[in-house]
Design a protein around this motif. Structure first.
Motif, short mmCIF file in Angstrom:
data_model
loop_
_atom_site.label_atom_id
_atom_site.label_comp_id
_atom_site.label_asym_id
_atom_site.label_seq_id
_atom_site.Cartn_x
_atom_site.Cartn_y
_atom_site.Cartn_z
N THR A 108 -14.59 41.93 23.80
CA THR A 108 -15.15 42.04 22.45
C THR A 108 -14.24 42.76 21.46
O THR A 108 -14.44 42.67 20.26
N ARG B 189 -29.31 37.05 20.90
CA ARG B 189 -27.87 36.81 21.01
C ARG B 189 -27.30 37.63 22.16
O ARG B 189 -27.94 38.52 22.69
N ASP C 251 -22.15 39.65 21.25
CA ASP C 251 -22.45 39.46 19.84
C ASP C 251 -22.94 40.76 19.21
O ASP C 251 -22.59 41.07 18.06
N ARG D 235 -19.82 43.00 18.70
CA ARG D 235 -18.96 42.52 17.61
C ARG D 235 -19.59 42.79 16.25
O ARG D 235 -18.88 43.09 15.28
#
Length: 225
Positions: A28, A208, A212, A215
């Motif tokens: 990530t 998600r 995700d 990030r």
């Protein structure tokens, strides 16, 4: 820049599947990552830290143990693991003596104020917490691990008072579980903040992936595009 520390923890415990979660999120771009002193045996923590260091990440062990004996055992474990940062914990003078004798001291960011219970809560008046921070700063610590959102008073006033009164870095830890709180950390210009359970519970981007979630936080802090 305010930086984000991903904690592979929930309810002040390192999650049992920390190794699997690490493998899921290692791409990530997260640069700061840590775990608690409770929840996984040393054998697994050694593997976890090796994986983190192989990725060039800055590592954190947060001490949440309540007794002096358990606290000091966790400091010894931090030295054996070779983490970059030792955060949390309440037995500051004893910890500093042990770190100074070790010759390979990590940066040390203890709690300030009165810490009670597990998960840890912060109590005391803001003046008392600031005074405790000044006393510990004078002992030679590297920074503060502030349980701002585990405090039962005025959170923003607490943070600003600590930032204005101390000259060392401040990490805000515990219960940062919304974009509003993340943005407040950035606006107040704390040095860093930790998030664990809120990411594992997917509170930032429902339905998600964990990657995700991470990030999204990195984008808020400007650590990634």
């Amino acid at each position: 820049m305010t930086y984000f520390i991903l904690m592979l923890t929930k309810n002040d415990l390192t999650i049992p599947n920390a190794l699997e979660v690490f493998d899921e999120i290692k791409e990530t771009g997260v640069k700061h990552i840590g775990f608690k002193d409770i929840g996984l045996p040393m054998a697994q923590l050694k593997v976890l830290v090796q994986k983190m260091k192989k990725r060039g990440m800055t590592t954190y062990l947060e001490v949440v143990s309540e007794s002096e004996e358990d606290n000091m055992k966790s400091v010894q474990n931090a030295l054996e693991l070779g983490v970059d940062n030792l955060i949390g914990g309440t037995y500051v003078a004893q910890t500093l003596r042990l770190l100074d004798r070790s010759g390979k001291r990590p940066r040390y960011y203890p709690y300030i104020g009165k810490i009670v219970g597990h998960p840890c809560l912060l109590r005391g008046t803001i003046d008392e917490i600031v005074a405790d921070g000044r006393m510990k700063e004078a002992l030679g610590i590297d920074g503060i691990n502030l349980l701002a959102y585990r405090y039962d008073g005025e959170v923003e006033k607490l943070i600003t008072s600590v930032l204005e009164s101390l000259k060392i870095p401040v990490i805000v830890a515990g219960s940062i579980d919304s974009y509003e709180r993340v943005r407040r950390m950035i606006r107040l210009k704390v040095d860093g903040f930790t998030i664990g359970g809120a990411i594992l519970d997917r509170k930032f981007m429902p339905n998600r992936s964990l990657s995700d979630q991470i990030r999204a936080i990195l984008k808020e802090t400007g650590e990634t595009s």
